[in-house]
Scaffold this motif. Structure first.
Motif, PDB file in Angstrom:
ATOM      1  N   THR A 213       0.912  -1.250  -0.023  1.00 24.79           N
ATOM      2  CA  THR A 213      -0.074  -0.112   0.028  1.00 24.79           C
ATOM      3  C   THR A 213       0.910   1.171  -0.096  1.00 24.79           C
ATOM      4  O   THR A 213       0.654   2.025   0.656  1.00 24.79           O
ATOM      5  N   PRO A 214       1.640   1.441  -0.869  1.00 29.25           N
ATOM      6  CA  PRO A 214       2.511   2.720  -1.054  1.00 29.25           C
ATOM      7  C   PRO A 214       1.778   3.823  -1.301  1.00 29.25           C
ATOM      8  O   PRO A 214       0.861   3.967  -2.099  1.00 29.25           O
ATOM      9  N   ARG A 215       1.786   4.782  -0.511  1.00 29.38           N
ATOM     10  CA  ARG A 215       1.235   6.171  -0.638  1.00 29.38           C
ATOM     11  C   ARG A 215       2.601   7.232  -0.854  1.00 29.38           C
ATOM     12  O   ARG A 215       2.901   7.872   0.054  1.00 29.38           O
ATOM     13  N   SER A 216       2.762   7.379  -2.210  1.00 34.47           N
ATOM     14  CA  SER A 216       3.867   8.297  -2.208  1.00 34.47           C
ATOM     15  C   SER A 216       3.751   9.154  -3.592  1.00 34.47           C
ATOM     16  O   SER A 216       3.125   8.625  -4.409  1.00 34.47           O
ATOM     17  N   ALA A 217       4.034  10.304  -3.583  1.00 29.38           N
ATOM     18  CA  ALA A 217       4.062  11.297  -4.553  1.00 29.38           C
ATOM     19  C   ALA A 217       5.290  10.858  -5.686  1.00 29.38           C
ATOM     20  O   ALA A 217       5.964  10.365  -5.082  1.00 29.38           O
ATOM     21  N   PRO A 218       5.012  11.095  -6.846  1.00 30.74           N
ATOM     22  CA  PRO A 218       6.004  10.928  -7.803  1.00 30.74           C
ATOM     23  C   PRO A 218       7.395  11.374  -7.225  1.00 30.74           C
ATOM     24  O   PRO A 218       7.268  12.790  -6.767  1.00 30.74           O
ATOM     25  N   VAL A 219       8.431  11.130  -7.753  1.00 28.72           N
ATOM     26  CA  VAL A 219       9.738  11.600  -7.421  1.00 28.72           C
ATOM     27  C   VAL A 219       9.948  12.628  -8.429  1.00 28.72           C
ATOM     28  O   VAL A 219       9.849  12.698  -9.450  1.00 28.72           O
ATOM     29  N   SER A 220      10.527  13.809  -7.872  1.00 31.58           N
ATOM     30  CA  SER A 220      10.745  15.206  -8.804  1.00 31.58           C
ATOM     31  C   SER A 220      12.184  15.413  -8.947  1.00 31.58           C
ATOM     32  O   SER A 220      12.241  16.252  -9.790  1.00 31.58           O
ATOM     33  N   VAL A 221      13.081  14.663  -8.143  1.00 37.94           N
ATOM     34  CA  VAL A 221      14.445  14.846  -8.679  1.00 37.94           C
ATOM     35  C   VAL A 221      14.989  14.165 -10.011  1.00 37.94           C
ATOM     36  O   VAL A 221      14.309  13.147 -10.288  1.00 37.94           O
TER      37      VAL A 221
END
Length: 278
Positions: A213-221
């Motif tokens: 159940t990963p809840r993370s925003a897309p990586v921006s770097v």
């Protein structure tokens, strides 16, 4: 500064939350800092072939034995190995080195920490290079299919209390040699008791939801993901889906290689890191 003091050259230590971590600190002291985060069942020596290639390019490398691997940083409680704590250790190491921003490189479980660090603290990450480990959300989607589910069966086995490290401590050497894992004899000696394996196995127990159940925003770097097409643990579906989890500039590097990229593919790994750093 979170650590007890600035790091010197060679093997050193830093302290965080009352824990003492061993660190391989090499390269020019004035160079941009690259954090090298190892996986399971490895330690910082897994980067030994990559480090000199980065040093020759003018970069300083910091490769810690992470939580549960450093003898002075092995809390007993399973909850101490939740991903935010592991990410916090990496941030504390950057602080101890006096580095506001660092280039982050992670392999295997170190890759999970690297993804977490870039997500939670993008302002501290100048670039991200992840080896083998897909983005957790991509892996979670891939686990809905039979191929990745078959590859990841051992994650469920590691959830049992006590038994996994008891069994592994007796069989680790033969398992690593059968799997042709680089450094097998070294790791078999280092993790020869249930006590020495408790911390590493607790990474699995503490983070089962990371791939469910990963809840993370897309990586921006700016991000590079390097994957071996012969990786027995991490299949093509998750590797391909990782692109959808990166909002920043992204490169996907496929190698004709197995899972153990830092040791077997040091030249290609260093090249991918340097291309991303530049």
């Amino acid at each position: 500064m979170t650590g007890d003091g600035a790091l010197g050259g060679g093997m050193d230590t830093f302290r965080h939350q009352g824990l003492t971590f061993d660190v391989r600190d090499g390269g020019p002291a004035e160079g941009e800092v690259v954090l090298l985060l190892h996986g399971f069942p490895q330690d910082a020596t897994s980067w030994r072939h990559v480090e000199p290639l980065l040093h020759a390019a003018g970069l300083r490398t910091l490769a810690p034995d992470q939580r549960g691997y450093s003898p002075g940083a092995a809390p007993r409680a399973t909850a101490a190995y939740r991903l935010p704590a592991l990410v916090g250790d990496a941030v504390a190491l950057a602080d101890a080195a006096g580095a506001r921003r660092v280039h982050v490189v992670g392999h295997d479980w170190g890759g999970a920490v690297a993804w977490g660090l870039a997500t939670a603290h993008p302002e501290r990450v100048a670039s991200l290079t992840v080896l083998s480990t897909p983005h957790p959300a991509a892996l979670a989607r891939a686990l809905r299919g039979p191929d990745q589910l078959r590859r990841s069966w051992y994650i469920a086995a590691f959830q049992a209390p006590v038994l996994p490290e008891r069994i592994l401590s007796r069989r680790l050497g033969s398992l690593l040699q059968r799997g042709q894992v680089p450094g097998a004899e070294h790791y078999a000696r280092r993790f020869s008791t249930p006590q020495s394996l408790r911390g590493p196995v607790n990474w699995y127990r503490a983070n089962p939801d990371l791939v469910t159940t990963p809840r993370s925003a897309p990586v921006s770097v700016p991000t590079t993901y390097v994957w071996g097409t012969r990786d027995a643990a991490l299949g093509p579906r998750a590797a391909e889906l990782t692109a959808g989890q990166v909002a920043g500039e992204y490169r996907f590097v496929k190698l004709d290689a197995d899972h153990w990229l830092p040791e077997r593919e040091a030249d290609a790994v260093a090249r991918a890191i340097l291309d991303r750093v530049r």
